[in-house]
Scaffold this motif. Structure first.
Motif, PDB file in Angstrom:
ATOM      1  N   ARG A  28     -29.278 -99.468 -58.980  1.00  0.00           N
ATOM      2  CA  ARG A  28     -28.304 -98.425 -58.652  1.00  0.00           C
ATOM      3  C   ARG A  28     -28.246 -98.080 -57.177  1.00  0.00           C
ATOM      4  O   ARG A  28     -27.247 -97.532 -56.704  1.00  0.00           O
ATOM      5  N   CYS A  29     -29.322 -98.354 -56.435  1.00  0.00           N
ATOM      6  CA  CYS A  29     -29.387 -97.902 -55.042  1.00  0.00           C
ATOM      7  C   CYS A  29     -30.297 -98.829 -54.240  1.00  0.00           C
ATOM      8  O   CYS A  29     -31.360 -99.210 -54.719  1.00  0.00           O
ATOM      9  N   TRP A  70     -33.274 -92.157 -58.892  1.00  0.00           N
ATOM     10  CA  TRP A  70     -32.082 -92.948 -58.578  1.00  0.00           C
ATOM     11  C   TRP A  70     -32.310 -93.758 -57.301  1.00  0.00           C
ATOM     12  O   TRP A  70     -31.963 -94.932 -57.231  1.00  0.00           O
ATOM     13  N   HIS A  71     -32.910 -93.133 -56.292  1.00  0.00           N
ATOM     14  CA  HIS A  71     -33.182 -93.832 -55.034  1.00  0.00           C
ATOM     15  C   HIS A  71     -34.181 -94.974 -55.209  1.00  0.00           C
ATOM     16  O   HIS A  71     -34.235 -95.883 -54.382  1.00  0.00           O
ATOM     17  N   ARG A  87     -31.469 -94.612 -47.629  1.00  0.00           N
ATOM     18  CA  ARG A  87     -30.708 -95.567 -48.443  1.00  0.00           C
ATOM     19  C   ARG A  87     -29.632 -96.226 -47.593  1.00  0.00           C
ATOM     20  O   ARG A  87     -29.305 -95.747 -46.505  1.00  0.00           O
ATOM     21  N   GLU A 105     -25.796 -96.977 -47.257  1.00  0.00           N
ATOM     22  CA  GLU A 105     -24.476 -96.492 -47.660  1.00  0.00           C
ATOM     23  C   GLU A 105     -23.434 -97.419 -47.061  1.00  0.00           C
ATOM     24  O   GLU A 105     -23.761 -98.289 -46.245  1.00  0.00           O
TER      25      GLU A 105
END
Length: 163
Positions: free
Chosen positions: A56-57, A50-51, A78, A80
């Motif tokens: 998505r990120c 996912w990262h 990441r 945020e």
């Protein structure tokens, strides 16, 4: 000789090694029963992926490897956003195998993550950890982070960024 670099997104073994490191972190900080029960291995592998998925990120995974190419540590970072939609950098997890500690590898991983965040102009950088994770807290405090929030068993360390 060790090297800090972005994880090879096409190398499944590196992704699994980071997931294994995530599990080891949980076990080390929370104890065997809680650390294993919190997330299963498939979820941890999916979380690493996912990262790495820019759809998505906005994130990156840095690894530290031996001269032979074995992954012996990682940090996951990441972007945020806070409640006012202001972006900030987050160290999601940082871990180095016990037999490779005290060599400056975790600091090198943090430097790589901080450089990644600075390149994005992030004004603040945070990490969350268990209040009992004294080694990680000391390392972050040594880099200018301070405890910004303490809730139950968790603390958040925060530092104004270079961005």
């Amino acid at each position: 000789m060790h090297e800090v670099r972005p994880l090879d997104r096409d190398e499944s073994a590196e992704i699994v090694a980071v997931a294994d490191g995530m599990r080891a972190t949980l076990v080390e900080v929370l104890g065997l029963a809680r650390g294993v029960a919190l997330y299963d291995h498939d979820w941890l592998v999916a979380r690493v992926r996912w990262h790495l998925d820019p759809e998505r990120c906005d994130g990156e995974v840095f690894v530290v490897t031996t001269a032979e190419g074995a992954v012996v540590g990682h940090t996951i970072v990441r972007v945020e956003r806070d409640g006012e939609d202001t972006p900030f950098g987050l160290f999601s997890t940082t871990w180095v195998q016990p037999d490779h500690r005290r060599l400056g590898l975790a600091s090198a991983l943090l430097q790589a993550g901080e450089a990644w965040m600075a390149a994005r102009g992030l004004a603040e950088v945070v990490t969350n950890t268990a209040a009992t994770n004294a080694p990680l807290i000391r390392m972050f405090e040594g880099r200018g982070y301070g405890v910004a929030l303490a809730v139950g068993e968790m603390v958040q360390l925060r530092r104004k960024g270079q961005g």
